[in-house]
Each structure stands twice: as structure tokens, then as C-alpha cells.
Scaffold this active site. Structure first.
Site, PDB file in Angstrom:
ATOM      1  N   HIS A  38       0.867  -1.171   0.000  1.00 56.51           N
ATOM      2  CA  HIS A  38       0.000   0.000   0.000  1.00 56.51           C
ATOM      3  C   HIS A  38       0.906   1.224   0.000  1.00 56.51           C
ATOM      4  O   HIS A  38       1.684   1.437   0.938  1.00 56.51           O
ATOM      5  CB  HIS A  38      -0.927   0.002   1.207  1.00 56.51           C
ATOM      6  CG  HIS A  38      -1.937  -1.100   1.190  1.00 56.51           C
ATOM      7  ND1 HIS A  38      -2.407  -1.721   2.325  1.00 56.51           N
ATOM      8  CD2 HIS A  38      -2.573  -1.700   0.151  1.00 56.51           C
ATOM      9  CE1 HIS A  38      -3.289  -2.643   1.993  1.00 56.51           C
ATOM     10  NE2 HIS A  38      -3.402  -2.658   0.675  1.00 56.51           N
ATOM     11  N   GLU A  76       1.942  -5.088  10.955  1.00 55.90           N
ATOM     12  CA  GLU A  76       1.424  -3.718  11.009  1.00 55.90           C
ATOM     13  C   GLU A  76       2.319  -2.950  11.967  1.00 55.90           C
ATOM     14  O   GLU A  76       2.325  -3.191  13.172  1.00 55.90           O
ATOM     15  CB  GLU A  76      -0.028  -3.706  11.488  1.00 55.90           C
ATOM     16  CG  GLU A  76      -0.994  -4.472  10.589  1.00 55.90           C
ATOM     17  CD  GLU A  76      -1.377  -3.703   9.334  1.00 55.90           C
ATOM     18  OE1 GLU A  76      -1.039  -2.497   9.265  1.00 55.90           O
ATOM     19  OE2 GLU A  76      -2.014  -4.281   8.446  1.00 55.90           O
TER      20      GLU A  76
END
Length: 730
Positions: free
Chosen positions: A356, A587
Site C-alpha cells: 500500500h 502492522e
């Protein structure tokens, strides 16, 4: 007369009267694509809509454009109680205010973020005049904070004042003298509600009792700053003149009709030294490593990778695995004592970042990691030397360079939650790999696995290989990369949360939004995830609060991906089912695109975790499968572990690696044309991997085939056996 001027001043941001602060600006008029998940279609806005500013207006020539059927909520406010404090109580800044409304596409404001988004500002430092509920309290007024799928009372997506609150405010306590230079705001993140503030004022205080406002230079009145026109696009306003104070207040003036005064915010601020040393000094958050702590666009990234290669030419190699849709190369940095070749028995590991494009921390961490490994290898660091001698490391810092360039141009605070996430074609790479889960589970339900349908190395579906299939060039490049190199271990670096998720990422029940869906190697994946989470400083900080709506620390900061939210076509699932590689998603941070000032601390948070995770490739068994007669390695031999319905295969030299947690295992090696061999292999807690080699003997049928193919004369024993078989057949 004064009443008219006050009304015009309050209306200035909406109608472009030129009475707003000369340093204010609104960036990002185009709203990003909505976040994943259902979102109802909004009803037509009933006000207050904000027309474009009328450029070139002055106080002498006022033009007001009235839009019918739209209404701006304007409320008159009383002046702050008490006179403005003397100069000694309100120290001014020496810098001159900004002079223009035209802001470049990428800019660096004078001061970094105070830390609402990154959670450096604690909940106790945020106060408000009122809150609709605990879930809409001041602790939720943080830039880019996300609500849960169900807008619950505990985790909603903004601070919202009570509707009957006639003078709402959100206040931040910096706890020491601070030079405030700007404010960034968003509306409320919600699946069901549309709320945002359209204008606000700013006040400052040293004691939270006496306040002064930010004034326009032209009028001398309190500046009214234009805020948001949608829930998600961040809007930056620089103050006409930076102010030094301890407290800052945002006072909403107007908001969407029918909604509530709701906002998320970040404050731009620089620390100010205390000349009397009365307050404890906030030591700079840094790193002892002399690395390049800044954000790198495509050109700067290439330059940095080249510099590392030139500094360590004997252990590094740069190569490209393909190009993005816009033609940017997907560069990989390889680090090994013999770069460019696969050494027999040496495992291959990889880190992938930037899937991303707006999740920028992973990109910078990999650029920092390659600098660190080079520097420490030259210094003779034994840990790094062993890692690069026994392992071949591949670092792909930017899988989606097109998306990153979009995010980089917006800047770390203004890119928002979604802009730059997708590729230039609008493809989310995290959903773009082939769904191999469904055909495997269907075959399992029919009892076809593993005798008819394999439980590993599942082929690509026919639809996925068609020329018109919606497969990004970045995805195809990574798949071909996976096929060329026998990767054993990988991690995919993301941002926006603090947790490690492991496969499966897709729920087995088709209609389930979340469901625990473990792999046959669940114990290994939980171990790998725990290793990273357990050595990550931020994840181990027991005093930190959750990033958004889930407290992952309750479960060790790890979670099964499908039990978090289902992701069909993820790279983790594809890697596990199509190759030998075990991959998890990390993450890294609550803030997807941290400010450069945060990078040294983020490096320290993740440095040991990045190294320790790579070292887990030694956990389990490893060996070589050879032909007993020729002692040559056998490629594509299958390594099966009793009780685990997932096999791996050997590389072209016959070497293999099988990640396993400590225990006793019965392992079988098999290959076409060979007798299978089973042996016991014990994995201990000692440094591994445990050697587990195999010698396979050809079957008589295979020997006969090879002899006949070579045109050789059959040995007497094989000739007699063949004659007996023919006689039995007759």
C-alpha cells in the site's frame, strides 16, 4: 457597523472575503476513495457548503455570493473572558507569517506533528467542552483515527461535542512551552454518520484559564480557519503567526447542517526550551545509528540503494523484478556473502514493503535495514556477519512505487488514510493474488487432498492466467520472483495498526466477515508472529493505548488474519499455498506515514524485531535429498511431516528447509521414480536448523526406463525379470 464586520469575519472562510488568515490553505480538495467496508450513500448536503474563495478581493471591495437552498450555521461567540494577557504572558514568535494561499504540492511545515496521530500525546492531555459519549470523547479526536465496523460507544471515529453545546472546544495540553504553527483537521470517520466541522478558531493559554486567539494581520480580529468539506481529506491551516504557549484550543464555528461538531486533528508544534529549567526536558527521540532518517521518493531511494551497494559491493546486489504500471522499477536489495547465487543449504528470506503506497514506514525501515546490515558487516558485528553468511536476504522496499509517489507528494500529514493506497490502476495489491484457498478447501471437502489434489504448490487458476485478467503488473512481477527463488520465510510490512497477523487471511466460510481460519502450520505461524511482536518495542509497551478500535495487546499483539477481517487473494495465503514460503503481515505503527522526526524512534522500535525475525529461518529442519547411487540432489522432492497436512518441496539442488516448532516428527521424503524414505527428526530449542538428510533409491521401473532411454543393454537380472513379467501377462 462592528456587528456587520464580525458577521463578515465569521463568514470569510465560506464565502472567500479575504478576511481569513493569510497563512491558511486547504490541501486536497479531492476526497480519497472510501475505506473498505459498506458505506451508505450520503444524502444531498443541506449545508453549509463552501464556495471557492474569491481571489483578488480586498477589504474595500467585498463580494458575497449567495447559494440558495444551502445554509451555513453561524453562531456568535462571546469574547474570551478577561483582557488579553500582557506580552510577558504571551511570548511571540520571531518568524514571519506565511504570505500566500498557494501551497506547493509537497511541503514541509516549519514544525513537526505534536503527536496526536502517533499517540505521543496521551489521552490525559486531551480535553473537551463536552462529548456525546465516551466513544466520541476528546481521546478520539486524533488525525486518521478509525472507528469500528459498528460505531460503538467505546471506539468511534472522532471527538464530537454535544448538540446542545453552544461553545464547543477541543483542547490539547503540550505540558511544556511549545511553538504552535499549524492545525490539520478531518471530519468523523464513520460507516453510518456524516459529521465534520467547516470552520473553527484557535486559542492559546499558558495556564488553561487565560486565553488569547490567533489574529488576522489585516483586520486584527480572531482568525476563522476553513476546515473540512468531507469526512476524510486532511486540511492544513498554518497560523498567521506561530504562538508559544502550553495549551491550544480548537473552537468549531460552523459544521454540516443536521450533523454535529465532530473533528479529528493534528497540531504542528516545535518544542521550546525552558530558560529557567523549571520543566523536565523532553529528550529527543532518536537512534544511535548514523543512518539516513528521512523519507525517500523513487529517485532518492534508487540513489540510496546505489550508495549502499557501492559501500558494500562484496555483500550486496541490486536487481529489478519488474516494473509498475507507470514504468517504475521494482528494485530489490540482496545481501549475502555470495550475492547473486543460491548456495546449497543456505535459506532465502525476504521482506516486502510498500504494498500500500501510503503506508510508508515499512519502506523506510527496509532502507534503514540495508544501511545497517552493510555498516555492521563492515564493522565485524558477529550477529550480522552470521546472518549474511548463513542466509540470503532480499529486501523489496516498494512494491507499489506509483502509489507511494502519490502519497509522498501529499506529505506525511496530508495524505490521509487512503490516498496512495492503491496502484495507478486503482488495484489493491493486498487482494490481487490468486485465490488458492477456495479450490483447496473444496478439494478437502470432497476428500481429494492430498492423494488426488496436492496440499501444496497449488497451480494458478485458469482465469488468473488470461491476458485480460485484472492482475496488476506489480503482482505478476512478485509472483514470478517467488517462482525464481526458493524463499523459506517472509514478512509483508504494512502500517496503520500495531499487530502481527498470520494466515489464513481469508475466511473458510464464504459469507463470514471474520472467522478463525488457521493453517495446518498454525503453531509455526503463531511462533513467528510472537517473535516479531515480542521484540518490537512499541508492541511491548504496556502503557500504550490501542491505535483505533481493537486492543491487540490482550492477545499478545498477534492475530489470525481471517479472525481480524477476511482478505481474499492475499499475498500471505498465496505464498503459503503456491510456494514453500511462510509469510506474515506486520502492522508497524498506528501512523501509516510518520513524520521524518519519528523515523529514528520507529527504527529503534523495530530494529531488533527485524533481525530476530530473519533468524527464525533456522527454526525447524533442513537438509538435502539425494540420489543414493549418484549422490546428486533431487529437485522437487516432496517433504511431508506426519500430522501436518502441508508439504514443501526441494529446490533445484535438492536442498530444503521445513519450519517447525520444537518436537519429534516423522518426516517422509518422496520423489517420482524413487522409493520413499521416512525417518524421525527431532527439533530442539538449540540453534538450528536440525540436519535431516535423505538418500533415495530409484525404483526398478525407473531404472529400466532410464536404461531403455539411454539405449543400453539390459543387465541379466533385469532381462530375466522382464521376461517373467511378459510371461505372466501372456
Amino acid at each position: 457597523m462592528w456587528g456587520l464586520l464580525l458577521a463578515l469575519a465569521a463568514l470569510a472562510p465560506a464565502v472567500g472575503l479575504g478576511l481569513g488568515a493569510p497563512g491558511t490553505s486547504t490541501l486536497g480538495s479531492t476526497a480519497p476513495a472510501p475505506p473498505e467496508g459498506p458505506r451508505p450513500t450520503p444524502a444531498p448536503r443541506r449545508g453549509p457548503a463552501q464556495p471557492a474563495p474569491a481571489h483578488g478581493t480586498s477589504g474595500q471591495q467585498v463580494r458575497i455570493r449567495v447559494i440558495k437552498k444551502k445554509k451555513i450555521i453561524v453562531k456568535k461567540r462571546k469574547k474570551p473572558s478577561g483582557a488579553s494577557p500582557p506580552v510577558t504572558a504571551k511570548p511571540g514568535a520571531t518568524t514571519s507569517p506565511a504570505r500566500t494561499l498557494n501551497v506547493p504540492e509537497r511541503r514541509e511545515p516549519g514544525c513537526p506533528p505534536l503527536g496526536l496521530e502517533s499517540l505521543r500525546i496521551s489521552d490525559s492531555q486531551l480535553e473537551a467542552s463536552s462529548s456525546q459519549s465516551f466513544g466520541l470523547g476528546p481521546h478520539r479526536g486524533r488525525l486518521n483515527i478509525q472507528s469500528g465496523l459498528e460505531d460503538g460507544d467505546l471506539y468511534d471515529g472522532a471527538w464530537c461535542a454535544e448538540q446542545q453545546d453552544t461553545e464547543p472546544w477541543l483542547q490539547v495540553d503540550a505540558r511544556s512551552p511549545t511553538r504552535f504553527s499549524g492545525v490539520i483537521t478531518q471530519g468523523r470517520n464513520s460507516v453510518w454518520r456524516y459529521d465534520w466541522v467547516t470552520s473553527y478558531k484557535v486559542q492559546f493559554s499558558n495556564d488553561s484559564r487565560t486565553w488569547w486567539g490567533s489574529r488576522n494581520h489585516s483586520s486584527g480580529l480572531d482568525a476563522v480557519f476553513p476546515a473540512n468539506s468531507d469526512p476524510e481529506t486532511p486540511v492544513l491551516n498554518l497560523l498567521p503567526e506561530p504562538q508559544v504557549a502550553r495549551f491550544i484550543r480548537l473552537l468549531p464555528q460552523t459544521w454540516l447542517q443536521g450533523g454535529s461538531p465532530c473533528l479529528r486533528a493534528e497540531i504542528l508544534a516545535c518544542p521550546v526550551s525552558d530558560p529557567n529549567n523549571l520543566l523536565p526536558e523532553d529528550h529527543a527521540r532518536g537512534s544511535p545509528d548514523p543512518l539516513d532518517f528521512r523519507h525517500h521518493n523513487y529517485k532518492a531511494m534508487r540513489k540510496l540503494m546505489k550508495e549502499v551497494n557501492e559501500q558494500c559491493p562484496n555483500i550486496t546486489r541490486i536487481y529489478s523484478i519488474g516494473r509498475s504500471h507507470q514504468g517504475l522499477k521494482l528494485y530489490v536489495m540482496e545481501l549475502s556473502d555470495r550475492p547473486g547465487e543460491h548456495e546449497l543449504g543456505e535459506p532465502e528470506v525476504r521482506y516486502v514493503a510498500g504494498m500500500h503506497g501510503n503506508e510508508a514506514l515499512g519502506r523506510e525501515l527496509l532502507l534503514l535495514l540495508m544501511q545497517f546490515l552493510c555498516r555492521e558487516f563492515l564493522r565485524g558485528n558477529p550477529r550480522v556477519t552470521r546472518l549474511l553468511t548463513e542466509t540470503r536476504v532480499h529486501l523489496l522496499p516498494s512494491m507499489n512505487p506509483d502509489g507511494y509517489e502519490t502519497a509522498y507528494r501529499r506529505g506525511s500529514e496530508l495524505v490521509g488514510w487512503a490516498e496512495g493506497r492503491w496502484t495507478y490502476q486503482g488495484i489493491d495489491l493486498n487482494h490481487n493474488f490468486a485465490d488458492l484457498n477456495t479450490p483447496l478447501w473444496d478439494a478437502e471437502d470432497d476428500g481429494l487432498v492430498p492423494h488426488t489434489v496436492p496440499n501444496h504448490h497449488l497451480p494458478l487458476p485458469a482465469y488468473y492466467t488470461l491476458p485480460n485478467a485484472t492482475v496488476a503488473p506489480e503482482t505478476r512481477a512478485v509472483i514470478e520472483w517467488m517462482k525464481r527463488i526458493p524463499f523459506v520465510l517472509s514478512a509483508n510490512l504494512h502500517g496503520g495498526e500495531l499487530v502481527v497477523s498470520y494466515p489464513f487471511d481469508m475466511t473458510r466460510t464464504p459469507w463470514a466477515a471474520r472467522e478463525l481460519t488457521p493453517t495446518p502450520d498454525d503453531a509455526v505461524f503463531r511462533w513467528l508472529s510472537t517473535v516479531y511482536a515480542g521484540t518490537n518495542r512499541a508492541m511491548q509497551d504496556t502503557s500504550r493505548r490501542p491505535c483505533h478500535s481493537q486492543d491487540f495487546s490482550l492477545h499478545g499483539n498477534i492475530i489470525n488474519g481471517a479472525d481480524w477481517h477476511t482478505v481474499p487473494g492475499s499475498m500471505n495465503d498465496f505464498s503459503y499455498l503456491h510456494t514453500n514460503c511462510f509469510e506474515v503481515t506486520v502492522e508497524l505503527s498506528c501512523d501509516k506515514f510518520p513524520h521524518e522526526s519519528e523515523l529514528p524512534q520507529e527504527w529503534e522500535n523495530n530494529k531488533d524485531a527485524l533481525l530476530t525475525y530473519l533468524e527464525q529461518v533456522r527454526v525447524g529442519i533442513a537438509g538435502v535429498v539425494r540420489d543414493k547411487d549418484t549422490e546428486l540432489g533431487i529437485a522437487d522432492a516432496v517433504i511431508a511431516v506426519d500430522g501436518i497436512n502441508h508439504d514443501v518441496t526441494t529446490a533445484w539442488g535438492g536442498d530444503y528447509w521445513r519450519l517447525l516448532t520444537p518436537g519429534d516428527y516423522m518426516v517422509t521424503a518422496s520423489a517420482e521414480g524413487y522409493h520413499s524414505v521416512t525417518r524421525s527428526c527431532r527439533v530442539t530449542f538449540e540453534e538450528g536448523p536440525v540436519p535431516c538428510n535423505f538418500l533415495l533409491t530409484k525404483t526398478p521401473k525407473q531404472r529400466l526406463r532410464e536404461l531403455l532411454a539411454a539405449g543400453a543393454k539390459l543387465p541379466p537380472d533385469l532381462r530375466r525379470r522382464l521376461e517373467r513379467l511378459r510371461g505372466q501377462k501372456d
